[in-house]
Design a protein around this motif. Structure first.
Motif, short mmCIF file in Angstrom:
data_model
loop_
_atom_site.label_atom_id
_atom_site.label_comp_id
_atom_site.label_asym_id
_atom_site.label_seq_id
_atom_site.Cartn_x
_atom_site.Cartn_y
_atom_site.Cartn_z
N GLU A 283 0.83 -1.20 0.00
CA GLU A 283 0.00 0.00 0.00
C GLU A 283 0.86 1.25 0.00
N GLU A 284 0.29 2.33 -0.48
CA GLU A 284 0.95 3.64 -0.49
C GLU A 284 1.46 3.97 0.92
N GLY A 285 2.73 4.39 1.00
CA GLY A 285 3.31 4.78 2.29
C GLY A 285 3.99 3.65 3.03
N ASP A 286 3.88 2.41 2.53
CA ASP A 286 4.57 1.29 3.18
C ASP A 286 6.08 1.49 3.14
N VAL A 287 6.73 1.09 4.24
CA VAL A 287 8.20 1.12 4.30
C VAL A 287 8.69 -0.29 3.99
N LEU A 288 9.38 -0.44 2.86
CA LEU A 288 9.79 -1.76 2.37
C LEU A 288 11.28 -1.97 2.58
N LYS A 289 11.63 -3.12 3.16
CA LYS A 289 13.03 -3.52 3.24
C LYS A 289 13.26 -4.62 2.20
N ILE A 290 14.12 -4.36 1.24
CA ILE A 290 14.40 -5.33 0.17
C ILE A 290 15.80 -5.89 0.42
N ASP A 291 15.90 -7.20 0.50
CA ASP A 291 17.14 -7.88 0.94
C ASP A 291 17.42 -9.04 -0.02
N MET A 292 18.66 -9.14 -0.50
CA MET A 292 18.98 -10.23 -1.44
C MET A 292 20.49 -10.47 -1.51
N GLY A 293 20.87 -11.57 -2.14
CA GLY A 293 22.29 -11.87 -2.30
C GLY A 293 22.50 -12.82 -3.47
N CYS A 294 23.68 -12.74 -4.07
CA CYS A 294 24.02 -13.67 -5.15
C CYS A 294 25.49 -14.06 -5.02
N HIS A 295 25.88 -15.07 -5.79
CA HIS A 295 27.29 -15.47 -5.75
C HIS A 295 27.74 -15.97 -7.12
N ILE A 296 29.02 -15.84 -7.37
CA ILE A 296 29.66 -16.45 -8.54
C ILE A 296 30.87 -17.20 -8.01
N ASP A 297 30.87 -18.51 -8.25
CA ASP A 297 31.94 -19.39 -7.76
C ASP A 297 32.08 -19.31 -6.23
N GLY A 298 30.94 -19.12 -5.56
CA GLY A 298 30.97 -19.09 -4.09
C GLY A 298 31.37 -17.76 -3.49
N PHE A 299 31.72 -16.80 -4.33
CA PHE A 299 32.08 -15.46 -3.82
C PHE A 299 30.80 -14.63 -3.77
N ILE A 300 30.44 -14.20 -2.56
CA ILE A 300 29.08 -13.71 -2.28
C ILE A 300 29.04 -12.19 -2.21
N ALA A 301 27.97 -11.63 -2.76
CA ALA A 301 27.65 -10.20 -2.57
C ALA A 301 26.22 -10.11 -2.07
N VAL A 302 26.01 -9.38 -0.99
CA VAL A 302 24.66 -9.20 -0.44
C VAL A 302 24.35 -7.72 -0.35
N VAL A 303 23.05 -7.41 -0.35
CA VAL A 303 22.63 -6.01 -0.26
C VAL A 303 21.22 -5.96 0.32
N ALA A 304 20.93 -4.92 1.11
CA ALA A 304 19.57 -4.63 1.55
C ALA A 304 19.37 -3.13 1.50
N HIS A 305 18.13 -2.74 1.21
CA HIS A 305 17.82 -1.32 1.00
C HIS A 305 16.42 -1.05 1.52
N THR A 306 16.16 0.17 1.92
CA THR A 306 14.83 0.55 2.41
C THR A 306 14.23 1.61 1.51
N HIS A 307 12.96 1.39 1.13
CA HIS A 307 12.27 2.27 0.20
C HIS A 307 10.85 2.52 0.70
N VAL A 308 10.44 3.78 0.72
CA VAL A 308 9.06 4.11 1.08
C VAL A 308 8.24 4.19 -0.19
N LEU A 309 7.10 3.50 -0.19
CA LEU A 309 6.28 3.39 -1.39
C LEU A 309 5.47 4.68 -1.58
N GLN A 310 6.16 5.70 -2.07
CA GLN A 310 5.51 7.00 -2.31
C GLN A 310 6.36 7.82 -3.27
N GLN A 311 5.76 8.84 -3.85
CA GLN A 311 6.47 9.80 -4.68
C GLN A 311 6.96 10.94 -3.80
#
Length: 324
Positions: free
Chosen positions: A39-67
């Motif tokens: 819904e409009e105004g929700d505070v979203l935490k987006i979290d994910m990670g990937c790897h190539i040959d077992g070498f890992i990169a992770v990231v998380a970010h926070t975004h408010v669903l609004q203009q």
């Protein structure tokens, strides 16, 4: 990537995508049957990670669903997480100690009248190891002690900052919300149920080391099979935790390489424009923010001028980390 190399290189998801909303702290990675609507105004935490040959990169970010401009407590809690991440980036460097980072990020959160969420760990990462032995604790507490550790050159860390407008003491409300697991490589047990053996065999084949989501398994048998695996500690769950209704939670996570010439933050994302009600006036926090992330190169190369403390503001963080 790497499609044309002769040797097969393992690559893929290192941490399943999670979207945790408002007072949900982390690890909400719903099954396809989930009907949650944003819904409009929700505070979203987006979290994910990937790897190539077992070498890992992770990231998380926070975004408010609004203009437009983000204000109020949502701006405060995101600013707290981001400023704490900026301070952590400058303190996670060779020769520094993990407990120094723990104390610093709590001080930053307090400046925004927020709390660092308890129980969050920033782990060292190695090839095929997403949760190494060296850790930075989010909050010092008697029940969650970690060994003192010094950061060293050529190490990699996932720095994990979670802030809350509430008490920072999240609770597990419903075990059925848990969908992310990791195989416990040091545990063995002869499973009795056919469904359990089927699921565990699929996990061993597809996800022998990295965390995975139950979405990726054959769903009809999944819930039944997972129960026996969990009861005998063959899997480690990543529970979905919550603050109280009405609380807002922000999450910033990044991967940092401790290189000979300084710290390289290799994952980040642009912030929305924020207008927090609180500002950082503490001289110690300003001093941390004024530290550079690079060291002087050997051979007399000119050192890049570090930004002044008041220039490393929350509004300019997106310029500071426009890569990745």
């Amino acid at each position: 990537m790497y499609k044309n190399v002769k040797k097969k290189i393992e690559r893929g998801v290192a941490f399943p995508t999670c979207i945790s909303v408002n007072n949900t702290v982390c690890h909400f990675s719903p099954l396809t049957s989930d009907e949650t609507v944003l819904e409009e105004g929700d505070v979203l935490k987006i979290d994910m990670g990937c790897h190539i040959d077992g070498f890992i990169a992770v990231v998380a970010h926070t975004h408010v669903l609004q203009q437009g401009l983000v204000t109020g407590r949502a701006a405060d809690v995101i600013a707290a997480a981001n400023t704490a991440a900026e301070v952590a980036l400058r303190l996670v460097r060779p020769g520094k100690n993990n407990k120094d980072v723990t104390e610093a990020i709590q001080k930053v959160a307090a400046a925004y009248d927020c709390k660092i969420v308890e129980g969050v760990l920033s782990h060292q990462m190695k090839q095929f190891v997403i949760d190494g032995n060296k850790v930075v604790l989010s909050v010092s507490a008697p029940e969650t002690r970690v060994d003192d550790a010094e950061f060293e050159e050529n190490e990699v860390y996932a720095i994990d900052i979670v802030t809350s407008t509430g008490e920072g003491k999240p609770k597990l409300l419903d075990e059925k919300q848990t969908t992310i697991y990791k195989r416990a490589v040091d545990k063995n047990y002869h499973l009795k149920m056919k469904a359990s053996r089927f699921i565990y065999s699929e996990i061993n084949q597809k996800f022998p080391i990295m965390p995975f989501t139950a979405r990726a398994l054959e769903e009809k048998r999944t819930r039944l099979g997972l129960v026996e695996c969990l009861n005998h500690d063959l899997l480690e769950p990543y529970p979905v935790l919550h603050e109280k209704p009405g609380d807002l939670v922000a999450h910033i996570k990044f991967t940092v390489l401790l290189m000979p010439n300084g710290s390289d933050r290799i994952t980040s994302h642009y912030l929305q424009e924020l207008q927090p009600a609180k500002t950082v006036d503490d001289p110690e926090i300003k001093a941390w923010l004024s530290l550079g992330t690079k060291t002087k190169k050997k051979g007399g190369g000119k050192k890049k001028k570090g930004k002044k403390a008041d220039e490393v503001t929350i509004e300019e963080a997106k310029d500071e980390h426009s890569q990745g």
